[in-house]
Write an enzyme that holds these catalytic residues in place. Structure first.
Site, PDB file in Angstrom:
ATOM      1  N   SER A   1       0.684  -3.882   4.187  1.00  0.00           N
ATOM      2  CA  SER A   1      -0.030  -2.682   4.444  1.00  0.00           C
ATOM      3  C   SER A   1       0.041  -2.452   5.914  1.00  0.00           C
ATOM      4  O   SER A   1       0.405  -3.366   6.697  1.00  0.00           O
ATOM      5  CB  SER A   1      -1.338  -3.101   4.022  1.00  0.00           C
ATOM      6  OG  SER A   1      -2.409  -2.267   4.506  1.00  0.00           O
TER       7      SER A   1
ATOM      8  N   TYR B   1      -9.279  -9.252   3.881  1.00  0.00           N
ATOM      9  CA  TYR B   1      -8.129  -8.636   3.454  1.00  0.00           C
ATOM     10  C   TYR B   1      -6.710  -8.562   4.441  1.00  0.00           C
ATOM     11  O   TYR B   1      -5.751  -8.786   4.047  1.00  0.00           O
ATOM     12  CB  TYR B   1      -8.413  -7.120   3.307  1.00  0.00           C
ATOM     13  CG  TYR B   1      -7.381  -6.463   2.749  1.00  0.00           C
ATOM     14  CD1 TYR B   1      -6.938  -6.274   1.373  1.00  0.00           C
ATOM     15  CD2 TYR B   1      -6.887  -5.514   3.605  1.00  0.00           C
ATOM     16  CE1 TYR B   1      -5.701  -5.448   1.053  1.00  0.00           C
ATOM     17  CE2 TYR B   1      -5.968  -4.450   3.265  1.00  0.00           C
ATOM     18  CZ  TYR B   1      -5.119  -4.362   2.010  1.00  0.00           C
ATOM     19  OH  TYR B   1      -4.342  -3.587   1.587  1.00  0.00           O
TER      20      TYR B   1
HETATM   21  N1  LIG Z   1      -4.377   2.179  -1.134  1.00  0.00           N
HETATM   22  C1  LIG Z   1      -3.933   1.819   0.108  1.00  0.00           C
HETATM   23  O1  LIG Z   1      -4.667   2.458   0.969  1.00  0.00           O
HETATM   24  C2  LIG Z   1      -3.151   0.652   0.294  1.00  0.00           C
HETATM   25  C3  LIG Z   1      -2.754   0.735   1.556  1.00  0.00           C
HETATM   26  C4  LIG Z   1      -1.804  -0.213   2.087  1.00  0.00           C
HETATM   27  C5  LIG Z   1      -1.495  -1.284   0.999  1.00  0.00           C
HETATM   28  N2  LIG Z   1      -2.031  -1.210  -0.178  1.00  0.00           N
HETATM   29  C6  LIG Z   1      -1.583  -2.220  -0.999  1.00  0.00           C
HETATM   30  O2  LIG Z   1      -0.939  -1.610  -2.144  1.00  0.00           O
HETATM   31  C7  LIG Z   1      -0.910  -2.445  -3.219  1.00  0.00           C
HETATM   32  C8  LIG Z   1      -1.213  -1.518  -4.391  1.00  0.00           C
HETATM   33  O3  LIG Z   1      -2.737  -0.888  -4.177  1.00  0.00           O
HETATM   34  P1  LIG Z   1      -3.055   0.567  -4.787  1.00  0.00           P
HETATM   35  O4  LIG Z   1      -3.305   1.410  -3.457  1.00  0.00           O
HETATM   36  O5  LIG Z   1      -2.017   1.251  -5.677  1.00  0.00           O
HETATM   37  O6  LIG Z   1      -4.266   0.334  -5.538  1.00  0.00           O
HETATM   38  P2  LIG Z   1      -4.840   0.211  -6.985  1.00  0.00           P
HETATM   39  O7  LIG Z   1      -4.778   1.577  -7.629  1.00  0.00           O
HETATM   40  O8  LIG Z   1      -6.332  -0.228  -7.066  1.00  0.00           O
HETATM   41  O9  LIG Z   1      -3.777  -0.768  -7.684  1.00  0.00           O
HETATM   42  C9  LIG Z   1      -3.771  -2.110  -7.775  1.00  0.00           C
HETATM   43  C10 LIG Z   1      -3.261  -2.657  -8.791  1.00  0.00           C
HETATM   44  O10 LIG Z   1      -3.262  -3.992  -8.663  1.00  0.00           O
HETATM   45  C11 LIG Z   1      -3.637  -4.548  -9.893  1.00  0.00           C
HETATM   46  N3  LIG Z   1      -4.243  -6.048  -9.809  1.00  0.00           N
HETATM   47  C12 LIG Z   1      -5.322  -6.702  -9.190  1.00  0.00           C
HETATM   48  N4  LIG Z   1      -5.516  -7.870  -9.441  1.00  0.00           N
HETATM   49  C13 LIG Z   1      -4.379  -8.185 -10.304  1.00  0.00           C
HETATM   50  C14 LIG Z   1      -4.077  -9.496 -10.857  1.00  0.00           C
HETATM   51  N5  LIG Z   1      -4.809 -10.728 -10.835  1.00  0.00           N
HETATM   52  N6  LIG Z   1      -3.105  -9.455 -11.520  1.00  0.00           N
HETATM   53  C15 LIG Z   1      -2.113  -8.156 -11.762  1.00  0.00           C
HETATM   54  N7  LIG Z   1      -2.547  -7.153 -11.357  1.00  0.00           N
HETATM   55  C16 LIG Z   1      -3.644  -6.978 -10.546  1.00  0.00           C
HETATM   56  C17 LIG Z   1      -4.569  -3.610 -10.456  1.00  0.00           C
HETATM   57  O11 LIG Z   1      -4.831  -3.906 -12.083  1.00  0.00           O
HETATM   58  P3  LIG Z   1      -6.327  -3.432 -12.659  1.00  0.00           P
HETATM   59  O12 LIG Z   1      -6.163  -2.085 -12.893  1.00  0.00           O
HETATM   60  O13 LIG Z   1      -6.254  -4.555 -13.783  1.00  0.00           O
HETATM   61  O14 LIG Z   1      -7.372  -3.775 -11.783  1.00  0.00           O
HETATM   62  C18 LIG Z   1      -3.958  -2.299 -10.255  1.00  0.00           C
HETATM   63  O15 LIG Z   1      -2.774  -2.111 -11.029  1.00  0.00           O
HETATM   64  C19 LIG Z   1      -2.040  -3.502  -2.951  1.00  0.00           C
HETATM   65  O16 LIG Z   1      -1.472  -4.658  -2.610  1.00  0.00           O
HETATM   66  C20 LIG Z   1      -2.769  -3.141  -1.710  1.00  0.00           C
HETATM   67  O17 LIG Z   1      -3.101  -3.795  -0.880  1.00  0.00           O
HETATM   68  C21 LIG Z   1      -2.913  -0.038  -0.701  1.00  0.00           C
END
Ligand SMILES: NC(=O)c1ccc[n+]([C@@H]2O[C@H](COP(=O)([O-])OP(=O)(O)OC[C@H]3O[C@@H](n4cnc5c(N)ncnc54)[C@H](OP(=O)(O)O)[C@@H]3O)[C@@H](O)[C@H]2O)c1
Length: 281
Positions: A141, A154
């Protein structure tokens, strides 16, 4: 040449969902892994894969669970005999003042965002090492490079993942395994919906961090209006894994690029003052 095989963690929504689709749409046999295979995300991605005749399979994989990770990776190697690309994407955000956040909540945050990645890597590295090739993409991130208040666990997980990725690239390069780090800025996924808060964060009136929390809530409202679509991150991942000469690090999003540029050009003190101004501290 045989068809490339990829596995993406956390494919039920957001970046993982879009990445699984874009890899499959580009001819890579993709295992869209998710911890709950019965949910809406699963049905939606299966329907799209059927309609578009994509090489995509949904598979159960909970990054917190040793058995689930081992079984998923074993099943993939049994079916395909190789794994070329792994995208470690599963993760969530835990917010709150450190003082008001339980050790259990912080451990859970590390379990998913950091140890979840380690668990998957330890399963796939021996396979890739024997193949003498493979690409591991770790989604860190902007928050793995710079930090904001009330989000220390985080940031700690994402900084840790940056350090792990930097170190391990040297260890794996001799075996043909490449590491790529993706650093998105704000993404309009389910990230905010899935955000966890320390118990006291939902009670700002009685918290010494109450006013800071109100500033953070205001910041998050604005943040949510300026996010990019997760498919933008997926596009960068596709570009990185298909490039002959990829970079180690990809910053995704104007907000992330601008923040890192400011950070580069400021002293620690100047940068801290900027953040304090942003959060009315
Ligand atoms: N959104 C942002 O602004 C942002 C910015 C920088 C980095 N990121 C990073 O990008 C990645 C994806 O996030 P996103 O933005 O796409 O958010 P998201 O839509 O909330 O997706 C997160 C995914 O992780 C899954 N997950 C959580 N715990 C898990 C586990 N124990 N085993 C397997 N899957 C699990 C969730 O599954 P469930 O549906 O089952 O909960 C969901 O599919 C994360 O690592 C996050 O830190 C996000």
């Amino acid at each position: 040449m045989s068809q490339k095989v990829a596995v993406v963690t956390g494919s039920s929504s957001g970046i993982g969902y879009e990445t699984s689709l874009i890899l499959a749409r580009n001819g890579i046999h993709t295992y869209a892994s998710m911890r709950k295979v019965e949910g809406g995300g699963s049905k939606q991605i299966i329907d799209i894969a059927k309609n578009e005749n994509l090489p995509l399979q949904v598979i159960q994989l909970d990054v917190n669970n040793d058995k689930s990770v081992t079984e998923a990776i074993n099943r993939i190697t049994k079916e395909k005999d190789r794994i070329d690309i792994v995208v470690n994407n599963a993760g969530y955000d835990l917010m709150g003042a450190l003082e008001e956040t339980s050790i259990d909540a912080i451990k859970a945050q590390f379990e998913t965002n950091f140890f979840g990645v380690v668990r998957v890597m330890q399963e796939v590295i021996p396979i890739m090492r024997k193949q003498r090739e493979g690409i591991i993409v770790n989604i860190t991130s902007l928050g793995g490079r710079i930090s904001f208040p009330l989000n220390s666990p985080y940031h700690a997980t994402k900084f840790a993942l940056e350090g792990l990725s930097e170190s391990i690239q040297y260890e794996l390069e001799p075996f043909g395994i490449k590491i790529i780090v993706i650093e998105p800025g704000g993404v309009g996924s389910n990230f905010l919906k899935n955000l966890k808060m320390s118990t006291k964060m939902s009670d700002p009136v009685n918290s010494p961090y109450g006013s800071m929390q109100s500033s953070m809530s205001e910041y998050l409202k604005q943040w949510a209006q300026n996010t990019m679509h997760p498919s933008e991150v997926a596009r960068v991942i596709l570009q990185a894994v298909t490039s002959e000469n990829h970079d180690f690090r990809y910053v995704v999003g104007k907000d992330a690029a601008m923040a890192l540029e400011s950070r580069r050009n400021m002293s620690d003190r100047e940068y801290q003052n900027l953040i304090k101004k942003q959060f009315n501290l």
